[in-house]
Design an enzyme around this catalytic site. Structure first.
Site, PDB file in Angstrom:
ATOM      1  N   HIS A 224       4.550  -4.027  -6.650  1.00  0.00           N
ATOM      2  CA  HIS A 224       5.213  -2.996  -7.453  1.00  0.00           C
ATOM      3  C   HIS A 224       6.696  -3.322  -7.406  1.00  0.00           C
ATOM      4  CE1 HIS A 224       7.136   0.800  -8.297  1.00  0.00           C
ATOM      5  NE2 HIS A 224       7.293   1.127  -7.027  1.00  0.00           N
ATOM      6  N   TYR A 262      10.795   4.970 -12.599  1.00  0.00           N
ATOM      7  CA  TYR A 262      11.474   6.036 -11.844  1.00  0.00           C
ATOM      8  C   TYR A 262      12.806   5.531 -11.312  1.00  0.00           C
ATOM      9  CZ  TYR A 262       9.624   3.808  -7.570  1.00  0.00           C
ATOM     10  OH  TYR A 262       9.321   2.930  -6.564  1.00  0.00           O
ATOM     11  N   ASP A 561     -22.795  22.749   0.418  1.00  0.00           N
ATOM     12  CA  ASP A 561     -23.974  23.592   0.206  1.00  0.00           C
ATOM     13  C   ASP A 561     -25.126  22.686  -0.191  1.00  0.00           C
ATOM     14  OD1 ASP A 561     -23.298  22.975  -2.416  1.00  0.00           O
ATOM     15  OD2 ASP A 561     -23.566  25.016  -3.157  1.00  0.00           O
TER      16      ASP A 561
HETATM   17  P1  FAD Z   1       3.297   0.302   6.506  1.00  0.00           P
HETATM   18  O1  FAD Z   1       4.612   0.904   6.407  1.00  0.00           O
HETATM   19  O2  FAD Z   1       2.987  -0.912   5.780  1.00  0.00           O
HETATM   20  O3  FAD Z   1       2.910   0.233   8.005  1.00  0.00           O
HETATM   21  C1  FAD Z   1       1.794  -0.473   8.476  1.00  0.00           C
HETATM   22  C2  FAD Z   1       2.223  -1.205   9.704  1.00  0.00           C
HETATM   23  O4  FAD Z   1       1.081  -1.778  10.317  1.00  0.00           O
HETATM   24  C3  FAD Z   1       3.169  -2.341   9.388  1.00  0.00           C
HETATM   25  O5  FAD Z   1       4.378  -2.106  10.036  1.00  0.00           O
HETATM   26  C4  FAD Z   1       2.452  -3.572   9.874  1.00  0.00           C
HETATM   27  O6  FAD Z   1       3.311  -4.519  10.432  1.00  0.00           O
HETATM   28  C5  FAD Z   1       1.485  -2.996  10.894  1.00  0.00           C
HETATM   29  N1  FAD Z   1       0.284  -3.820  11.066  1.00  0.00           N
HETATM   30  C6  FAD Z   1      -0.554  -4.233  10.098  1.00  0.00           C
HETATM   31  N2  FAD Z   1      -1.546  -4.973  10.622  1.00  0.00           N
HETATM   32  C7  FAD Z   1      -1.324  -5.028  11.958  1.00  0.00           C
HETATM   33  C8  FAD Z   1      -2.017  -5.625  13.037  1.00  0.00           C
HETATM   34  N3  FAD Z   1      -3.129  -6.352  12.857  1.00  0.00           N
HETATM   35  N4  FAD Z   1      -1.521  -5.458  14.276  1.00  0.00           N
HETATM   36  C9  FAD Z   1      -0.402  -4.731  14.489  1.00  0.00           C
HETATM   37  N5  FAD Z   1       0.290  -4.148  13.493  1.00  0.00           N
HETATM   38  C10 FAD Z   1      -0.178  -4.281  12.239  1.00  0.00           C
HETATM   39  N6  FAD Z   1       5.864   5.972  -1.459  1.00  0.00           N
HETATM   40  C11 FAD Z   1       6.408   7.169  -1.730  1.00  0.00           C
HETATM   41  O7  FAD Z   1       5.910   8.174  -1.285  1.00  0.00           O
HETATM   42  N7  FAD Z   1       7.520   7.271  -2.501  1.00  0.00           N
HETATM   43  C12 FAD Z   1       8.126   6.196  -3.024  1.00  0.00           C
HETATM   44  O8  FAD Z   1       9.124   6.308  -3.728  1.00  0.00           O
HETATM   45  C13 FAD Z   1       7.580   4.929  -2.776  1.00  0.00           C
HETATM   46  N8  FAD Z   1       8.126   3.840  -3.310  1.00  0.00           N
HETATM   47  C14 FAD Z   1       7.629   2.626  -3.000  1.00  0.00           C
HETATM   48  C15 FAD Z   1       8.260   1.512  -3.505  1.00  0.00           C
HETATM   49  C16 FAD Z   1       7.825   0.250  -3.174  1.00  0.00           C
HETATM   50  C17 FAD Z   1       8.537  -0.940  -3.718  1.00  0.00           C
HETATM   51  C18 FAD Z   1       6.682   0.109  -2.355  1.00  0.00           C
HETATM   52  C19 FAD Z   1       6.154  -1.233  -1.995  1.00  0.00           C
HETATM   53  C20 FAD Z   1       6.023   1.224  -1.882  1.00  0.00           C
HETATM   54  C21 FAD Z   1       6.492   2.488  -2.196  1.00  0.00           C
HETATM   55  N9  FAD Z   1       5.865   3.635  -1.724  1.00  0.00           N
HETATM   56  C22 FAD Z   1       6.419   4.856  -1.963  1.00  0.00           C
HETATM   57  C23 FAD Z   1       4.616   3.566  -0.954  1.00  0.00           C
HETATM   58  C24 FAD Z   1       4.905   3.651   0.526  1.00  0.00           C
HETATM   59  O9  FAD Z   1       5.946   2.815   0.865  1.00  0.00           O
HETATM   60  C25 FAD Z   1       3.692   3.288   1.347  1.00  0.00           C
HETATM   61  O10 FAD Z   1       2.554   3.888   0.831  1.00  0.00           O
HETATM   62  C26 FAD Z   1       3.862   3.719   2.800  1.00  0.00           C
HETATM   63  O11 FAD Z   1       5.073   3.251   3.304  1.00  0.00           O
HETATM   64  C27 FAD Z   1       2.728   3.215   3.644  1.00  0.00           C
HETATM   65  O12 FAD Z   1       2.960   3.533   4.984  1.00  0.00           O
HETATM   66  P2  FAD Z   1       2.030   2.943   6.136  1.00  0.00           P
HETATM   67  O13 FAD Z   1       2.547   3.433   7.415  1.00  0.00           O
HETATM   68  O14 FAD Z   1       0.628   3.208   5.797  1.00  0.00           O
HETATM   69  O15 FAD Z   1       2.155   1.388   5.965  1.00  0.00           O
END
Ligand code: FAD
Length: 836
Positions: A224, A262, A561
């Site tokens: 994105h 946005y 249900d």
């Molecule tokens: P992450 O932040 O990806 O955290 C997951 C973590 O798990 C990572 O730090 C990773 O290193 C760790 N991990 C993964 N696998 C392993 C492993 N095997 N062992 C140890 N650690 C591991 N959302 C909004 O609500 N508003 C917005 O305006 C918005 N804008 C966005 C714009 C962009 C460009 C993008 C890319 C996303 C945007 N989002 C937005 C979406 C949002 O950023 C994500 O949905 C959200 O940050 C996800 O959070 P998370 O904690 O699930 O994932």
């Protein structure tokens, strides 16, 4: 308490740790493992611009967002919170979008969020640099704003560390340990960490972590685009206010959904010499990512180097850039200072994935979660882990909600891309989805096609809504059955032919394909014990009996249900609602068997291996007796009983029930007989005026009969008394799940009420706010045209003090429709038609 490992220290993982600790989980029993450095883990959160638009048609999702906003507002460091409440502005540049914003305004009022539809001038006051020629109006939600997600992560890490939570950074989880279907810990390159519970909050790596556990996590990571312009001169030189000073933006967050775009400001903290505009775009082709190709345990992470950040593909941004210059002419002279393709995950229906894996006990997930919903989702998960029940209904969020066919990589790949493309589209509740289609077809499908069936997809099934072949009968429709005019929105994907099908059902006979309705076979020596423990009624009647009953949560609210059909001593059919119910029953059966090994129960989904036709209408008996030699009299085949019989030599199981309030039978057969069964009934019915009828007629007939739909009218947030189905609870039954809580529940403060629309024709579709004495006090659950009573009918949750006869108004796309709280059921209150 049990030990927990949380994988991932993004906004979701750290919130889960925090919400567990807040509910009394011992901090020292919780370990968060993060593959990246803790100060900037490098997942989606690390670069999320943090726009929080809270309002959606889903109450649960909107309430997740409200909770997240409130939590972030309260999360402070140096006197500054993690939420910049600038307000949110969504603009319309087309009349269709303006109507969509009016509907969204309705959702906001329904869920208790302050919101205002504003005209173009007012939009320009909030965002002076908008192109005044393009904007028609907007939706302003003053409490929306920007989440400072990365900062919130750091504060939550500090706070949970103080409570004893352990953090391991730069440590990838490389394996999940399990024994006998239970998780026992995780492995990392350095060591194994034992744990009773593992929670996957790995963001876009979810698919891969799922694979380590043998659990399918149906998400698709997609790119994105996000761009920062060079400094915008028009934004400079404004007087500094508190927002701008502390949190580098002042104008409301802005959405231009007609073009999938946005915007937000990015100012330099405490220094207003440079202000950039951030532009997020979904205005590009879907670019799916195979998470397996992403770096695990990145060596180096900084602002511009994160595994969740891909190189910018400028050609995908060209159109978005031109469109942005049109809507915000102030950036005409700007360039792009920084652009990247960020990655985050999509699901088939846009909802998150929450809950325990159906095939691995102790393995939980919180995946496909936006920053917007992060704390709300974490709270729900923590509630499930600590009490077994979430305060918000999670049916459309649970990991178990998908059918088997919806879990294949091919399905996830196709449907995830579709979700991406639809993210800002105007979506009609009865829309035709594109791929994947034609996955599950009942054996009647070829005949239904011949009859001009119009199908909508649900749970992979093609379900007929109306049959165009019945259009020829529109001419013979009596005056009192003639269709009424609908507005363009409620007429979309609706055919007046439904009136014919309803008329025939009430006056002659109709056949409905109900093959897609979930049927589970519950069998074995422990079946009675299991179902007795889980349901609100005594289901231990003679073989042949059918019971309408509820499965409650531990809080005494309605988990689902079901019709429990006793086929034989230890074989039951449970006609329930969705795939979550199957996973729930299977888990309950496993637990019972562990406790009492000889009381084993087998739970099988027999939906697809069978097919089912409901034959309903006053002439149903004439039709069925003409194709079967069995006895269908009231005496030998009474209401709410089940029997095996033969129809032209086909072995069938017949259930004497009716979901539309007419005499009739549900006829269930093994799928290979389907076509012959359809043909036999269809031709036998012709002399009696039989038609094939679809879901549109069904919805109208069931709603005027007062039958609730679980998931729409009631769910796990409601108890049976407030939902008006006291009859489904046997108060002298003891020891069922939820019984104690049910007895303790206070007098209902709200009630599910039946409304009829006064003018007899104005339709509503669901999720609209309901006003009483000028104030929004509740919301519509489901609605349909009541064909027999000749009025639109809506069910709605309203405060208890709003009672029968009271006048209310339903806000529908900016208009107020007058309605009245009616005594129910509206049709056949003494059941004489079903019992005839
Ligand atoms: P992450 O932040 O990806 O955290 C997951 C973590 O798990 C990572 O730090 C990773 O290193 C760790 N991990 C993964 N696998 C392993 C492993 N095997 N062992 C140890 N650690 C591991 N959302 C909004 O609500 N508003 C917005 O305006 C918005 N804008 C966005 C714009 C962009 C460009 C993008 C890319 C996303 C945007 N989002 C937005 C979406 C949002 O950023 C994500 O949905 C959200 O940050 C996800 O959070 P998370 O904690 O699930 O994932």
């Amino acid at each position: 308490s049990k030990t927990v490992v949380i994988i991932g220290a993004g906004i979701v993982g750290v919130n889960v740790a925090d919400e567990l600790v807040a509910r009394g989980w011992r901090g020292k029993d919780v370990t968060v493992i993060e593959q990246g450095p803790l100060n900037m883990p490098g997942g989606s959160t690390s670069h999320a611009p943090g726009l929080v638009f809270k309002t959606t048609p889903s109450k649960t999702m909107s309430m997740f967002a409200v909770y997240t906003m409130e939590k972030l507002l309260g999360l402070k460091k140096d006197g500054v919170s993690c939420f910049n409440q600038l307000g949110g502005l969504e603009i319309a540049t087309t009349p269709e979008r303006l109507d969509e914003l009016r509907r969204k305004h309705g959702y906001a009022l329904a869920w208790g969020i302050d919101a205002h539809i504003i005209n173009a001038d007012e939009c320009l006051k909030l965002w002076p640099h908008l192109n005044s020629k393009a904007v028609l109006g907007g939706l302003h939600i003053p409490s929306d704003g920007l989440a400072l997600a990365a900062r919130a992560v750091q504060i939550l890490i500090e706070r949970t560390k103080k409570a004893g939570v352990n953090y391991l950074e730069s440590t990838p989880v490389t394996g999940i340990k399990k024994t006998n279907g239970r998780v026992t810990g995780v492995t990392t390159p350095r060591r194994t960490i034992s744990s009773d519970i593992v929670i996957c909050c790995a963001g876009l790596w979810g698919v891969e972590v799922g694979k380590l556990a043998g659990v399918t996590i149906p998400i698709l990571p997609l790119e994105h685009q996000y761009v920062k312009t060079t400094s915008v001169s028009a934004l400079r030189g404004r007087p500094v206010n508190k927002h701008m000073n502390a949190m580098n933006a002042e104008y409301p967050i802005l959405r231009y959904q007609d073009r999938d775009l946005y915007y937000r400001e990015h100012g330099e903290q405490a220094r207003l010499s440079r202000i950039w505009l951030g532009i997020g775009s979904y205005h590009h082709r879907p670019m799916p990512i195979d998470a397996a190709t992403l770096e695990l345990g990145p060596k180096h992470v900084d602002e511009k180097h994160m595994p969740s950040r891909r190189d910018f593909t400028p050609e995908d941004f060209d159109e978005a850039w031109a469109l942005s210059k049109e809507i915000l002419p102030m950036i005409q002279d700007c360039g792009i200072e920084d652009g990247f393709n960020g990655i985050f995950s999509f699901t088939r229906d846009g909802g998150p994935l929450i809950g325990e894996a159906p095939n691995l006990e102790g393995f939980w997930v919180a995946e496909a979660v936006w920053v917007t919903h992060s704390a709300g989702v974490a709270k729900a998960l923590a509630e499930l882990l600590t009490t077994g029940v979430s305060s918000l209904d999670l049916a459309n969020c649970l990991l178990t909600r998908f059918e088997e066919v919806q879990l294949s990589p091919a399905y996830t790949h196709a449907s995830g891309q579709q979700s991406f493309a639809e993210v800002y589209q105007i979506l009609h509740p009865y829309r035709q989805t594109s791929a994947p289609r034609d996955l599950r077809l009942s054996p009647f499908y070829p005949r239904q096609k011949e009859l001009g069936g119009i199908f909508l997809e649900n749970a992979g099934w093609e379900r007929p809504y109306t049959y165009e072949a019945n259009a020829k009968l529109l001419r013979s429709l009596p005056k009192e059955w003639q269709p009424v005019d609908r507005d363009a929105w409620s007429a979309m994907n609706y055919s007046n032919v439904a009136s014919v099908e309803a008329w025939k059902t009430r006056t002659a006979v109709a056949m409905y394909d109900i093959s897609a309705f979930h049927r589970f076979e519950v069998s074995g020596p422990g079946a009675v014990r299991l179902l007795q423990r889980l349901t609100t009624k005594n289901i231990d009647g003679e073989p042949g009996t059918i019971t309408y009953t509820l499965f409650l949560t531990e809080r005494g609210t309605i988990r689902t249900d079901a019709l429990v059909v006793r086929i034989s001593d230890d074989v039951f059919w449970v006609k329930a609602n969705n795939a979550n119910d199957l996973a729930f029953l299977q888990k309950a059966a496993r637990h019972q068997q562990k406790q009492i090994p000889n009381q084993w129960v087998s739970i099988r989904d027999i939906t697809g291996g069978n097919c089912a036709i409901s034959l309903w209408g006053p002439l149903a008996r004439e039709v069925i007796t003409s194709v079967s030699a069995d006895d269908f009299s009231n005496k030998s085949f009474p209401f709410y009983t089940v029997k095996k019989a033969n129809i032209i030599g086909i072995p069938v199981t017949l259930l004497r029930v009716s979901e539309v309030g007419e005499l009739g039978w549900e006829i269930v057969a093994s799928a290979e007989y389907g076509l012959r069964l359809w043909d036999a009934l269809y031709s036998a019915g012709q002399p009696h005026g039989l038609v094939a009828a679809g879901r549109s007629a069904y919805d109208g007939l069931r709603i005027e009969k007062g039958f609730r739909t679980w998931g729409a009218d009631m769910d796990s947030e409601h108890d049976p008394f407030e939902a008006g189905i006291d009859h489904a609870v046997q108060l002298d039954k003891k020891g069922f799940v939820g019984e104690a809580a049910l007895r303790r529940r206070a007098k209902p403060a709200k009630r599910l009420r039946c409304l009829t629309v006064d003018d007899g024709h104005s339709m509503v579709l669901g999720h609209e706010p309901v006003f009483h004495e000028g104030k929004p006090v509740g919301y519509v659950t489901s609605a349909a045209f009541g064909y027999t009573i000749r009025k639109p009918v809506a069910y709605a949750w309203l405060p208890s003090h709003v009672g029968e006869g009271d006048a209310v108004e339903i806000q529908y796309i900016g208009t107020k429709i007058k309605a009245t709280v009616a005594a129910e059921p509206l049709f056949d209150p003494d059941m004489s038609r079903s019992l005839s």
